[in-house]
Design a protein around this motif. Sequence first.
Motif, mmCIF file in Angstrom:
data_model
loop_
_atom_site.group_PDB
_atom_site.id
_atom_site.type_symbol
_atom_site.label_atom_id
_atom_site.label_comp_id
_atom_site.label_asym_id
_atom_site.label_seq_id
_atom_site.Cartn_x
_atom_site.Cartn_y
_atom_site.Cartn_z
ATOM 1 N N LEU A 177 0.996 -1.271 -0.051
ATOM 2 C CA LEU A 177 -0.034 -0.053 0.063
ATOM 3 C C LEU A 177 0.849 1.188 0.025
ATOM 4 O O LEU A 177 2.015 1.184 0.590
ATOM 5 N N ALA A 178 0.492 2.241 -0.855
ATOM 6 C CA ALA A 178 1.058 3.528 -0.645
ATOM 7 C C ALA A 178 0.817 4.006 0.668
ATOM 8 O O ALA A 178 -0.221 4.253 0.779
ATOM 9 N N PRO A 179 1.934 4.468 1.550
ATOM 10 C CA PRO A 179 1.590 4.845 2.920
ATOM 11 C C PRO A 179 0.781 6.281 2.967
ATOM 12 O O PRO A 179 1.130 7.257 1.978
ATOM 13 N N ALA A 180 0.248 6.453 3.797
ATOM 14 C CA ALA A 180 -0.878 7.865 4.016
ATOM 15 C C ALA A 180 0.047 8.856 4.584
ATOM 16 O O ALA A 180 1.093 8.567 5.248
ATOM 17 N N SER A 181 -0.294 10.119 4.239
ATOM 18 C CA SER A 181 0.366 11.155 5.046
ATOM 19 C C SER A 181 -0.576 12.522 5.009
ATOM 20 O O SER A 181 -1.583 12.478 4.332
ATOM 21 N N PHE A 182 -0.287 13.296 5.957
ATOM 22 C CA PHE A 182 -1.026 14.773 5.957
ATOM 23 C C PHE A 182 -0.161 15.635 5.091
ATOM 24 O O PHE A 182 -0.763 16.661 4.652
ATOM 25 N N ASP A 183 0.815 15.346 4.782
ATOM 26 C CA ASP A 183 1.534 16.261 3.888
ATOM 27 C C ASP A 183 1.920 15.956 2.221
ATOM 28 O O ASP A 183 2.113 14.989 1.897
ATOM 29 N N ARG A 184 1.352 16.976 1.379
ATOM 30 C CA ARG A 184 1.256 16.482 0.101
ATOM 31 C C ARG A 184 2.567 16.273 -0.766
ATOM 32 O O ARG A 184 2.716 15.393 -1.385
ATOM 33 N N THR A 185 3.889 16.681 -0.069
ATOM 34 C CA THR A 185 4.812 16.511 -0.550
ATOM 35 C C THR A 185 5.673 14.953 -0.266
ATOM 36 O O THR A 185 6.177 14.754 -0.981
ATOM 37 N N ASP A 186 4.954 14.501 0.499
ATOM 38 C CA ASP A 186 5.251 12.973 0.933
ATOM 39 C C ASP A 186 4.805 11.834 -0.204
ATOM 40 O O ASP A 186 5.048 10.928 -0.268
ATOM 41 N N PHE A 187 3.860 12.530 -1.124
ATOM 42 C CA PHE A 187 3.459 11.788 -2.037
ATOM 43 C C PHE A 187 4.279 11.788 -3.356
ATOM 44 O O PHE A 187 3.683 11.111 -4.445
ATOM 45 N N ILE A 188 5.136 12.701 -3.575
ATOM 46 C CA ILE A 188 5.987 12.763 -4.521
ATOM 47 C C ILE A 188 7.376 11.534 -4.167
ATOM 48 O O ILE A 188 8.127 11.668 -3.497
ATOM 49 N N PHE A 189 6.943 10.339 -4.853
ATOM 50 C CA PHE A 189 7.987 9.293 -4.645
ATOM 51 C C PHE A 189 9.226 9.360 -5.597
ATOM 52 O O PHE A 189 8.856 9.097 -6.707
ATOM 53 N N GLY A 190 10.279 9.704 -5.084
ATOM 54 C CA GLY A 190 11.544 9.497 -5.845
ATOM 55 C C GLY A 190 12.268 8.249 -5.650
ATOM 56 O O GLY A 190 11.425 7.354 -5.263
ATOM 57 N N LYS A 191 13.372 8.222 -6.326
ATOM 58 C CA LYS A 191 14.155 7.111 -6.531
ATOM 59 C C LYS A 191 14.092 6.397 -4.950
ATOM 60 O O LYS A 191 14.355 5.019 -4.979
ATOM 61 N N ASP A 192 14.462 7.283 -4.185
ATOM 62 C CA ASP A 192 14.794 6.797 -2.394
ATOM 63 C C ASP A 192 13.780 5.837 -2.108
ATOM 64 O O ASP A 192 13.731 4.864 -1.342
ATOM 65 N N LYS A 193 12.458 6.130 -2.543
ATOM 66 C CA LYS A 193 11.280 5.172 -2.217
ATOM 67 C C LYS A 193 11.083 4.270 -3.142
ATOM 68 O O LYS A 193 10.212 3.261 -2.836
ATOM 69 N N LEU A 194 11.425 4.379 -4.382
ATOM 70 C CA LEU A 194 10.994 3.388 -5.342
ATOM 71 C C LEU A 194 12.115 2.442 -5.702
ATOM 72 O O LEU A 194 11.429 1.159 -6.107
ATOM 73 N N VAL A 195 13.143 2.686 -5.743
ATOM 74 C CA VAL A 195 14.051 1.419 -6.289
ATOM 75 C C VAL A 195 14.094 0.465 -5.069
ATOM 76 O O VAL A 195 14.057 0.496 -3.734
ATOM 77 N N GLN A 196 14.324 -0.800 -5.783
ATOM 78 C CA GLN A 196 14.375 -2.003 -4.886
ATOM 79 C C GLN A 196 15.561 -2.006 -3.959
ATOM 80 O O GLN A 196 16.626 -1.670 -4.387
ATOM 81 N N PRO A 197 15.271 -2.164 -2.690
ATOM 82 C CA PRO A 197 16.486 -1.939 -1.818
ATOM 83 C C PRO A 197 17.534 -3.121 -2.268
ATOM 84 O O PRO A 197 17.130 -4.254 -2.631
ATOM 85 N N LEU A 198 18.891 -2.730 -2.030
ATOM 86 C CA LEU A 198 19.949 -3.647 -2.317
ATOM 87 C C LEU A 198 19.706 -4.706 -1.419
ATOM 88 O O LEU A 198 19.535 -4.668 -0.419
ATOM 89 N N GLY A 199 20.181 -6.002 -2.025
ATOM 90 C CA GLY A 199 20.296 -6.936 -1.108
ATOM 91 C C GLY A 199 18.683 -7.831 -0.968
ATOM 92 O O GLY A 199 19.175 -9.092 -0.564
ATOM 93 N N THR A 200 17.891 -7.251 -1.808
ATOM 94 C CA THR A 200 16.596 -8.090 -1.533
ATOM 95 C C THR A 200 16.625 -8.813 -3.040
ATOM 96 O O THR A 200 17.061 -8.327 -4.112
ATOM 97 N N SER A 201 16.056 -10.010 -2.993
ATOM 98 C CA SER A 201 15.994 -10.722 -4.248
ATOM 99 C C SER A 201 15.058 -10.115 -5.251
ATOM 100 O O SER A 201 14.449 -9.128 -4.907
ATOM 101 N N ALA A 202 15.165 -10.354 -6.538
ATOM 102 C CA ALA A 202 14.209 -9.842 -7.586
ATOM 103 C C ALA A 202 12.752 -9.936 -7.548
ATOM 104 O O ALA A 202 12.063 -8.883 -7.830
ATOM 105 N N HIS A 203 12.446 -10.921 -6.638
ATOM 106 C CA HIS A 203 10.884 -11.049 -6.436
ATOM 107 C C HIS A 203 10.707 -11.416 -5.172
ATOM 108 O O HIS A 203 10.084 -12.555 -4.852
ATOM 109 N N PRO A 204 11.074 -10.560 -4.152
ATOM 110 C CA PRO A 204 10.849 -11.048 -2.973
ATOM 111 C C PRO A 204 9.201 -10.890 -2.657
ATOM 112 O O PRO A 204 8.588 -10.009 -3.395
ATOM 113 N N LYS A 205 8.617 -11.292 -1.526
ATOM 114 C CA LYS A 205 7.155 -11.609 -1.271
ATOM 115 C C LYS A 205 6.529 -10.066 -1.482
ATOM 116 O O LYS A 205 5.708 -9.843 -2.185
#
Length: 176
Positions: free
Chosen positions: A141-169
């Motif tokens: 789920l995309a997390p909820a927030s009261f701040d509109r700027t929190d809904f601009i998802f950049g690479k920090d929120k979008l790129v798959q974290p390093l070390g996780t497999s290509a298809h983790p659950k």
Amino acid sequence: MYSLSKKSKVVVKKEMTWSEKLYLPAIFQGLMITIRHFFKKKATLQYPEQKKEFAAVYRGKHILKRDEQGRENCTACGLCAVSCPAEAITIVAAERQKGEEHLYREEKYAASYEINMLRCIFCGLCEEACPKDAVYLTEELAPASFDRTDFIFGKDKLVQPLGTSAHPKTYKPYKK
Ligand code: SF4
Ligand code: SF4
């Protein structure tokens, strides 16, 4: 009073009977409703301990995938942005430099990749359009927030974290 529709009714306030004045039958009826619901299957979940199973076609938060070697798949071609009906995706492309081969799979990569989650309608067209297997809509789920700027998802929120497999659950792709 004269009624135009001729449907008006004179309401008479009835006197309560002796048993109604006791309120006991009404209380008993109310209790019976509560007891009946007590044994029924609950319609609610104890969130966050219990989580609802999503449908197989559920589309949630996006992820920008890495390949098996941890390199970002996205080549900043812009097809996802062009196919987005909500114009929610903004990409700034950059050229891969020497020595960055371990970071980016292709010669061009997304220096900046942003999705405006307030615009996104989770249609999945970006995923369909991507030729590099880079963007997926996950079950998260995309997390909820009261701040509109929190809904601009950049690479920090979008790129798959390093070390996780290509298809983790948690990053189960919509497209199988
Ligand atoms: S899911 Fe649809 S609306 Fe959301 S970013 Fe992708 S193409 Fe745009
Ligand atoms: S996510 Fe896919 S479609 Fe979008 S810019 Fe990257 S490679 Fe192109």
